[in-house]
Design a protein around this motif. Structure first.
Motif, PDB file in Angstrom:
ATOM      1  N   GLY A  22     -73.713   4.078 -56.828  1.00  0.00           N
ATOM      2  CA  GLY A  22     -73.797   4.386 -55.376  1.00  0.00           C
ATOM      3  C   GLY A  22     -72.137   4.594 -55.120  1.00  0.00           C
ATOM      4  O   GLY A  22     -71.867   4.730 -53.840  1.00  0.00           O
ATOM      5  N   VAL A  23     -71.135   5.043 -55.935  1.00  0.00           N
ATOM      6  CA  VAL A  23     -70.006   5.377 -55.940  1.00  0.00           C
ATOM      7  C   VAL A  23     -69.533   6.987 -56.281  1.00  0.00           C
ATOM      8  O   VAL A  23     -70.348   7.119 -57.355  1.00  0.00           O
ATOM      9  N   ARG A  24     -69.140   7.525 -55.448  1.00  0.00           N
ATOM     10  CA  ARG A  24     -68.818   8.909 -56.040  1.00  0.00           C
ATOM     11  C   ARG A  24     -67.601   9.034 -56.693  1.00  0.00           C
ATOM     12  O   ARG A  24     -66.357   8.898 -56.347  1.00  0.00           O
ATOM     13  N   PRO A  25     -67.490   9.052 -58.154  1.00  0.00           N
ATOM     14  CA  PRO A  25     -66.502   9.193 -58.855  1.00  0.00           C
ATOM     15  C   PRO A  25     -65.262  10.125 -58.593  1.00  0.00           C
ATOM     16  O   PRO A  25     -64.031   9.783 -58.696  1.00  0.00           O
ATOM     17  N   VAL A  26     -65.608  11.370 -57.981  1.00  0.00           N
ATOM     18  CA  VAL A  26     -64.551  12.180 -57.763  1.00  0.00           C
ATOM     19  C   VAL A  26     -63.772  11.587 -56.593  1.00  0.00           C
ATOM     20  O   VAL A  26     -62.307  11.859 -56.761  1.00  0.00           O
ATOM     21  N   GLU A  27     -64.424  11.243 -55.743  1.00  0.00           N
ATOM     22  CA  GLU A  27     -63.752  10.508 -54.525  1.00  0.00           C
ATOM     23  C   GLU A  27     -62.752   9.291 -55.089  1.00  0.00           C
ATOM     24  O   GLU A  27     -61.713   9.258 -54.377  1.00  0.00           O
ATOM     25  N   SER A  28     -63.284   8.377 -55.630  1.00  0.00           N
ATOM     26  CA  SER A  28     -62.425   7.289 -56.113  1.00  0.00           C
ATOM     27  C   SER A  28     -61.402   7.870 -56.964  1.00  0.00           C
ATOM     28  O   SER A  28     -60.117   7.257 -56.880  1.00  0.00           O
ATOM     29  N   TYR A  29     -61.510   8.701 -57.968  1.00  0.00           N
ATOM     30  CA  TYR A  29     -60.640   9.239 -58.695  1.00  0.00           C
ATOM     31  C   TYR A  29     -59.518   9.763 -58.064  1.00  0.00           C
ATOM     32  O   TYR A  29     -58.336   9.654 -58.193  1.00  0.00           O
ATOM     33  N   ALA A  30     -59.726  10.677 -57.036  1.00  0.00           N
ATOM     34  CA  ALA A  30     -58.882  11.261 -56.044  1.00  0.00           C
ATOM     35  C   ALA A  30     -57.822  10.258 -55.227  1.00  0.00           C
ATOM     36  O   ALA A  30     -56.726  10.387 -55.114  1.00  0.00           O
ATOM     37  N   ALA A  31     -58.569   9.122 -54.828  1.00  0.00           N
ATOM     38  CA  ALA A  31     -57.906   8.396 -54.131  1.00  0.00           C
ATOM     39  C   ALA A  31     -57.020   7.199 -54.993  1.00  0.00           C
ATOM     40  O   ALA A  31     -55.708   7.152 -54.645  1.00  0.00           O
ATOM     41  N   VAL A  32     -57.330   7.012 -56.345  1.00  0.00           N
ATOM     42  CA  VAL A  32     -56.634   6.645 -57.345  1.00  0.00           C
ATOM     43  C   VAL A  32     -55.119   7.345 -57.629  1.00  0.00           C
ATOM     44  O   VAL A  32     -54.096   6.840 -57.789  1.00  0.00           O
ATOM     45  N   LEU A  33     -55.535   8.565 -57.812  1.00  0.00           N
ATOM     46  CA  LEU A  33     -54.576   9.345 -58.216  1.00  0.00           C
ATOM     47  C   LEU A  33     -53.346   9.605 -57.105  1.00  0.00           C
ATOM     48  O   LEU A  33     -52.106   9.780 -57.210  1.00  0.00           O
ATOM     49  N   GLU A  34     -53.925   9.583 -55.923  1.00  0.00           N
ATOM     50  CA  GLU A  34     -53.183   9.886 -54.801  1.00  0.00           C
ATOM     51  C   GLU A  34     -52.081   8.593 -54.566  1.00  0.00           C
ATOM     52  O   GLU A  34     -50.870   8.606 -54.200  1.00  0.00           O
ATOM     53  N   ALA A  35     -52.709   7.378 -54.661  1.00  0.00           N
ATOM     54  CA  ALA A  35     -51.855   6.173 -54.602  1.00  0.00           C
ATOM     55  C   ALA A  35     -50.912   6.073 -55.668  1.00  0.00           C
ATOM     56  O   ALA A  35     -49.680   5.689 -55.454  1.00  0.00           O
ATOM     57  N   ALA A  36     -51.320   6.431 -56.930  1.00  0.00           N
ATOM     58  CA  ALA A  36     -50.641   6.416 -58.080  1.00  0.00           C
ATOM     59  C   ALA A  36     -49.231   7.195 -57.836  1.00  0.00           C
ATOM     60  O   ALA A  36     -48.048   7.068 -58.046  1.00  0.00           O
ATOM     61  N   HIS A  37     -49.407   8.392 -57.310  1.00  0.00           N
ATOM     62  CA  HIS A  37     -48.402   9.435 -57.225  1.00  0.00           C
ATOM     63  C   HIS A  37     -47.507   9.217 -56.215  1.00  0.00           C
ATOM     64  O   HIS A  37     -46.320   9.396 -56.068  1.00  0.00           O
ATOM     65  N   ARG A  38     -48.019   8.476 -55.058  1.00  0.00           N
ATOM     66  CA  ARG A  38     -47.336   7.999 -53.830  1.00  0.00           C
ATOM     67  C   ARG A  38     -46.171   7.043 -54.368  1.00  0.00           C
ATOM     68  O   ARG A  38     -45.141   7.158 -53.889  1.00  0.00           O
ATOM     69  N   HIS A  39     -46.602   6.241 -55.162  1.00  0.00           N
ATOM     70  CA  HIS A  39     -45.709   5.307 -55.813  1.00  0.00           C
ATOM     71  C   HIS A  39     -45.114   5.834 -56.931  1.00  0.00           C
ATOM     72  O   HIS A  39     -43.819   5.116 -57.048  1.00  0.00           O
ATOM     73  N   TYR A  40     -45.378   6.545 -57.742  1.00  0.00           N
ATOM     74  CA  TYR A  40     -44.777   6.882 -58.826  1.00  0.00           C
ATOM     75  C   TYR A  40     -44.913   8.359 -59.034  1.00  0.00           C
ATOM     76  O   TYR A  40     -45.930   9.088 -59.985  1.00  0.00           O
ATOM     77  N   PRO A  41     -44.176   9.073 -58.531  1.00  0.00           N
ATOM     78  CA  PRO A  41     -44.038  10.595 -58.303  1.00  0.00           C
ATOM     79  C   PRO A  41     -43.654  11.161 -59.701  1.00  0.00           C
ATOM     80  O   PRO A  41     -43.839  12.378 -59.946  1.00  0.00           O
ATOM     81  N   ASP A  42     -43.070  10.448 -60.564  1.00  0.00           N
ATOM     82  CA  ASP A  42     -42.367  11.239 -61.708  1.00  0.00           C
ATOM     83  C   ASP A  42     -42.327  10.299 -62.799  1.00  0.00           C
ATOM     84  O   ASP A  42     -41.370   9.751 -63.373  1.00  0.00           O
ATOM     85  N   PRO A  43     -43.533   9.995 -63.096  1.00  0.00           N
ATOM     86  CA  PRO A  43     -43.563   9.124 -64.568  1.00  0.00           C
ATOM     87  C   PRO A  43     -43.150   9.884 -65.815  1.00  0.00           C
ATOM     88  O   PRO A  43     -43.181  11.044 -65.896  1.00  0.00           O
ATOM     89  N   ASP A  44     -42.970   8.931 -66.936  1.00  0.00           N
ATOM     90  CA  ASP A  44     -42.439   9.717 -68.117  1.00  0.00           C
ATOM     91  C   ASP A  44     -43.644  10.412 -68.810  1.00  0.00           C
ATOM     92  O   ASP A  44     -43.617  11.257 -69.880  1.00  0.00           O
ATOM     93  N   VAL A  45     -44.704   9.516 -68.858  1.00  0.00           N
ATOM     94  CA  VAL A  45     -45.808   9.800 -69.583  1.00  0.00           C
ATOM     95  C   VAL A  45     -47.132   9.386 -68.696  1.00  0.00           C
ATOM     96  O   VAL A  45     -47.149   8.370 -68.006  1.00  0.00           O
ATOM     97  N   VAL A  46     -48.450  10.145 -68.689  1.00  0.00           N
ATOM     98  CA  VAL A  46     -49.816   9.405 -68.153  1.00  0.00           C
ATOM     99  C   VAL A  46     -50.589   9.686 -69.447  1.00  0.00           C
ATOM    100  O   VAL A  46     -50.631  10.489 -70.058  1.00  0.00           O
ATOM    101  N   VAL A  47     -51.143   8.670 -69.518  1.00  0.00           N
ATOM    102  CA  VAL A  47     -52.229   8.185 -70.556  1.00  0.00           C
ATOM    103  C   VAL A  47     -53.680   8.375 -69.822  1.00  0.00           C
ATOM    104  O   VAL A  47     -53.743   7.454 -68.994  1.00  0.00           O
ATOM    105  N   LEU A  48     -54.398   9.189 -70.221  1.00  0.00           N
ATOM    106  CA  LEU A  48     -55.711   9.261 -69.676  1.00  0.00           C
ATOM    107  C   LEU A  48     -56.681   8.541 -70.603  1.00  0.00           C
ATOM    108  O   LEU A  48     -56.867   9.018 -71.697  1.00  0.00           O
ATOM    109  N   GLY A  49     -57.247   7.352 -70.219  1.00  0.00           N
ATOM    110  CA  GLY A  49     -58.165   6.653 -71.163  1.00  0.00           C
ATOM    111  C   GLY A  49     -59.396   7.512 -71.258  1.00  0.00           C
ATOM    112  O   GLY A  49     -59.756   8.609 -70.763  1.00  0.00           O
TER     113      GLY A  49
END
Length: 263
Positions: A22-49
């Motif tokens: 009942g959840v659209r993964p593309v929408e929740s993924y986009a929301a998480v990415l937007e929030a993470a980028h807003r708080h941490y715009p310049d990480p040294d590394v991103v690990v995709l599980g």
């Protein structure tokens, strides 16, 4: 100090209206990415599980990369939902087109090593001999670097019987190897769709939430939690210690938490 972001278990479909419980993964993924980028715009590394593409399609792996808001070094730790051919032919080239991609990243005082725990035909994980030997070779040559190892499957019990039954099958071999190398400070995993933080054999063991649905902690059988999607940030301190927390977005709770249909 270096900053690592862990984004895991997106379970994306190529179809933008595809749903998981009942959840659209593309929408929740986009929301998480937007929030993470807003708080941490310049990480040294991103690990995709692992489990980034539920349908394991070439186009979906391309979408996983295209939606990332950072042009930063990206690493991956393949899981059970993984088409390794499509992943190597689509996701990795897409990541390389923006920034660096590797399975071993030198961050100065720290290093990050990602492992492939995918085993065809099984949900549980397994580290092949060559993957273990690669890890040993790197650790043997880098005794002076604090080390974070990222893999998809959890390598110690988390207290949920059904998840512990599909954990890393040869975890004892991994722990026996790690025991020889005091520089290993952190073992990071996905797969469990929940925040987890403990010490095992002197190593900090961290689990991260999914960017989609969450699993109920300490449950004998499959169950979903009423928590929203999220990600984990980790600061790798020059002292060899870490600071870490899980951040979540709002919404994206499955409408029926009792839905036990397979997926």
């Amino acid at each position: 100090m270096s900053l690592l972001l862990h984004i895991s278990d997106a379970h994306l479909y190529d179809d933008p209206v595809g749903e998981l419980k009942g959840v659209r993964p593309v929408e929740s993924y986009a929301a998480v990415l937007e929030a993470a980028h807003r708080h941490y715009p310049d990480p040294d590394v991103v690990v995709l599980g692992g489990d980034m593409a539920q349908d394991e399609a070439v186009a979906t792996y391309a979408k996983v990369a295209a939606m990332l808001p950072w042009c930063a070094p990206v690493m991956i730790s393949p899981g059970n939902h993984a088409n390794l051919g499509a992943l190597r032919g689509s996701l990795i080239p897409a990541l390389r087109s923006c920034a660096s991609y590797s399975d071993h990243l030198d961050l100065g005082l720290w290093q990050v090593i990602t492992l492939n725990s995918h085993r065809t035909g099984t949900i549980s994980g397994f580290l092949a001999v060559d993957e273990l030997e690669r890890l040993r070779t790197i650790l043997e040559a880098t005794a002076d670097k604090y080390t974070l190892i990222a893999l998809h499957h959890h390598a110690c019990d988390i207290g949920s019987r059904w998840l512990d039954d599909i954990s890393l099958e040869n975890s004892e071999v991994l722990w026996d190897l790690i025991a020889d190398y005091a520089q290993v400070k952190v073992l990071l995993c996905g797969h469990i769709h929940q925040a987890f933080d403990t010490f095992h054999e002197g190593v900090r063991v961290l689990g991260s939430p999914s960017t989609c649905i969450q699993f109920r902690p300490r449950s004998d059988d499959f169950g979903m939690d009423n928590k929203s999607p999220g990600y984990r940030w980790i600061r790798l301190l020059d002292s060899g210690e870490i600071q870490t927390a899980v951040e979540r977005v709002e919404g994206f709770i499955p409408p029926d938490l009792n839905n036990k249909d397979p997926y």
